[in-house]
Design a protein around this motif. Sequence first.
Motif, PDB file in Angstrom:
ATOM      1  N   LEU A 142       0.853  -1.189   0.000  1.00 27.62           N
ATOM      2  CA  LEU A 142       0.000   0.000   0.000  1.00 27.62           C
ATOM      3  C   LEU A 142       0.888   1.238   0.000  1.00 27.62           C
ATOM      4  N   PRO A 143       0.513   2.264  -0.758  1.00 20.92           N
ATOM      5  CA  PRO A 143       1.262   3.519  -0.723  1.00 20.92           C
ATOM      6  C   PRO A 143       1.234   4.091   0.695  1.00 20.92           C
ATOM      7  N   ALA A 144       2.282   4.836   1.047  1.00 17.93           N
ATOM      8  CA  ALA A 144       2.444   5.322   2.427  1.00 17.93           C
ATOM      9  C   ALA A 144       1.200   6.042   2.936  1.00 17.93           C
ATOM     10  N   ILE A 145       0.585   6.861   2.073  1.00 16.68           N
ATOM     11  CA  ILE A 145      -0.553   7.656   2.527  1.00 16.68           C
ATOM     12  C   ILE A 145      -1.687   6.753   3.025  1.00 16.68           C
ATOM     13  N   TRP A 146      -1.917   5.637   2.315  1.00 16.16           N
ATOM     14  CA  TRP A 146      -2.994   4.721   2.726  1.00 16.16           C
ATOM     15  C   TRP A 146      -2.612   3.939   3.978  1.00 16.16           C
ATOM     16  N   CYS A 147      -1.329   3.597   4.109  1.00 16.87           N
ATOM     17  CA  CYS A 147      -0.891   2.937   5.342  1.00 16.87           C
ATOM     18  C   CYS A 147      -1.266   3.810   6.533  1.00 16.87           C
ATOM     19  N   ILE A 148      -1.002   5.122   6.389  1.00 17.17           N
ATOM     20  CA  ILE A 148      -1.268   6.054   7.481  1.00 17.17           C
ATOM     21  C   ILE A 148      -2.768   6.158   7.749  1.00 17.17           C
ATOM     22  N   VAL A 149      -3.552   6.259   6.672  1.00 14.42           N
ATOM     23  CA  VAL A 149      -5.009   6.366   6.837  1.00 14.42           C
ATOM     24  C   VAL A 149      -5.553   5.175   7.619  1.00 14.42           C
ATOM     25  N   TRP A 150      -5.144   3.955   7.229  1.00 13.45           N
ATOM     26  CA  TRP A 150      -5.723   2.766   7.882  1.00 13.45           C
ATOM     27  C   TRP A 150      -5.229   2.614   9.317  1.00 13.45           C
ATOM     28  N   PHE A 151      -3.966   3.019   9.533  1.00 11.51           N
ATOM     29  CA  PHE A 151      -3.484   3.004  10.921  1.00 11.51           C
ATOM     30  C   PHE A 151      -4.277   3.986  11.762  1.00 11.51           C
ATOM     31  N   ALA A 152      -4.555   5.170  11.169  1.00  9.56           N
ATOM     32  CA  ALA A 152      -5.260   6.215  11.916  1.00  9.56           C
ATOM     33  C   ALA A 152      -6.647   5.733  12.342  1.00  9.56           C
ATOM     34  N   ILE A 153      -7.260   4.870  11.517  1.00  8.92           N
ATOM     35  CA  ILE A 153      -8.582   4.352  11.890  1.00  8.92           C
ATOM     36  C   ILE A 153      -8.443   3.190  12.872  1.00  8.92           C
ATOM     37  N   SER A 154      -7.445   2.347  12.657  1.00  9.19           N
ATOM     38  CA  SER A 154      -7.336   1.125  13.459  1.00  9.19           C
ATOM     39  C   SER A 154      -6.827   1.376  14.874  1.00  9.19           C
ATOM     40  N   ILE A 155      -5.835   2.258  14.997  1.00 10.63           N
ATOM     41  CA  ILE A 155      -5.193   2.429  16.312  1.00 10.63           C
ATOM     42  C   ILE A 155      -6.175   2.832  17.421  1.00 10.63           C
ATOM     43  N   PRO A 156      -7.080   3.813  17.166  1.00 14.00           N
ATOM     44  CA  PRO A 156      -8.033   4.143  18.238  1.00 14.00           C
ATOM     45  C   PRO A 156      -8.904   2.944  18.638  1.00 14.00           C
ATOM     46  N   VAL A 157      -9.295   2.134  17.658  1.00 12.11           N
ATOM     47  CA  VAL A 157     -10.132   0.977  17.980  1.00 12.11           C
ATOM     48  C   VAL A 157      -9.344  -0.029  18.827  1.00 12.11           C
ATOM     49  N   ILE A 158      -8.084  -0.254  18.440  1.00 16.38           N
ATOM     50  CA  ILE A 158      -7.255  -1.180  19.227  1.00 16.38           C
ATOM     51  C   ILE A 158      -7.087  -0.646  20.646  1.00 16.38           C
ATOM     52  N   ALA A 159      -6.833   0.665  20.744  1.00 18.31           N
ATOM     53  CA  ALA A 159      -6.651   1.277  22.063  1.00 18.31           C
ATOM     54  C   ALA A 159      -7.910   1.109  22.907  1.00 18.31           C
ATOM     55  N   PHE A 160      -9.064   1.354  22.298  1.00 17.02           N
ATOM     56  CA  PHE A 160     -10.330   1.166  23.012  1.00 17.02           C
ATOM     57  C   PHE A 160     -10.501  -0.306  23.406  1.00 17.02           C
ATOM     58  N   GLY A 161     -10.089  -1.211  22.501  1.00 20.62           N
ATOM     59  CA  GLY A 161     -10.163  -2.650  22.786  1.00 20.62           C
ATOM     60  C   GLY A 161      -9.305  -3.029  23.973  1.00 20.62           C
ATOM     61  N   VAL A 162      -8.083  -2.486  24.029  1.00 20.39           N
ATOM     62  CA  VAL A 162      -7.183  -2.784  25.152  1.00 20.39           C
ATOM     63  C   VAL A 162      -7.806  -2.282  26.458  1.00 20.39           C
TER      64      VAL A 162
END
Lengths: 235, 113
Positions: free
Chosen positions: A8-28
């Motif tokens: 994935l191009p860098a910009i999309w890597c960042i976009v998907w991380f930006a969405i996933s990380i808060p959910v993972i944090a909430f999950g933890v």
Amino acid sequence: MHIMEGFLPAIWCIVWFAISIPVIAFGVYKLNKLVKEKREILPLLAVAGAFIFVLSSLKIPSVTGSCSHPTGTGIGAIMFGPAITAVLSTIVLIYQALFLAHGGLTTLGANVLSMGIAGPVVSYLIYKAGMKTKLNFYFIVFLAAAFGDWATYMVTSTQLALAYPAGGVLTFGAFLSSFGKFAAVFAFTQLPLAIIEGAVSALLFKYVVDVKSDILVEMKVLEDSVVRKLRGISA
Amino acid sequence: MSRKLELIVLAVLLIFTAQFFYMSSTTDAEYGGADDMPEGVIGEITDGTFEPIAKPIWEPPSGEIESLLFGLQAAIGAGVIGYFFGYYRAKKNYENELGYKGKNKPEGDKNSI
């Protein structure tokens, strides 16, 4: 479903991380709270995680002449909700990225979103909606797990199509054209596998209800009346 | 105990297996990993200009090692599932034997994991 390292191009890597990380944090956060309040759920949590471990390691041949793997996230989503399942999936995805070169660290955010979040959200919603109907309980589990599996692969196709629209410019038409190509790789292959995943998940759930239904009632996954009915039939 | 669900799952698996044997003996499908296929599609869409932006830090040196690690993953998972189901089942049986039978929720369950 794994998007390989660097795909994935860098910009999309960042976009998907930006969405996933808060959910993972909430999950933890949810996970910590749950374990503190109810230590007795730990074994069930281990079973849900282990189920993801097993199913996502099995590459199964499909009707299309290619192999793909189930996700195993349906059980976790039904028992613990999507956020906690996202945490469990992240563990599996990191293992596979580091030791198997399957998926990758740059694409981890995208893969967590498809397998750990989107699939489980679909499973969870179908389960909750299904429990309001009069459908057979195990059939609801089947539907939840099967559609969760399928949704995961649809999201992967979407992510790839967004990053690689036909002609290189992201318009709706270009997206659809690419989406069709990626979905062709995943969607048909995954159809029979989703059915298998649903069936196996329903079976595992039957055994959980069999040996440990009291915890499920306590966690409000199941109502006492449902358990009694299920036991009346299957006990 | 009813075994209806087991039979249905078994039937699904059998149909699937039969389909696989039939397809694999009548076609020359390669059964490659679907996860590896997007590379070809991406190459096609970008006219072959596609380059991954990163490489895996470590790759299993051979297909055997890769199967080993996938097998290990499945084994760890299966072990954990088997352990806890065995634990719960035995616990339930002994509690019933010890006279908890009839109660819906054995009290002991609350404090143990």
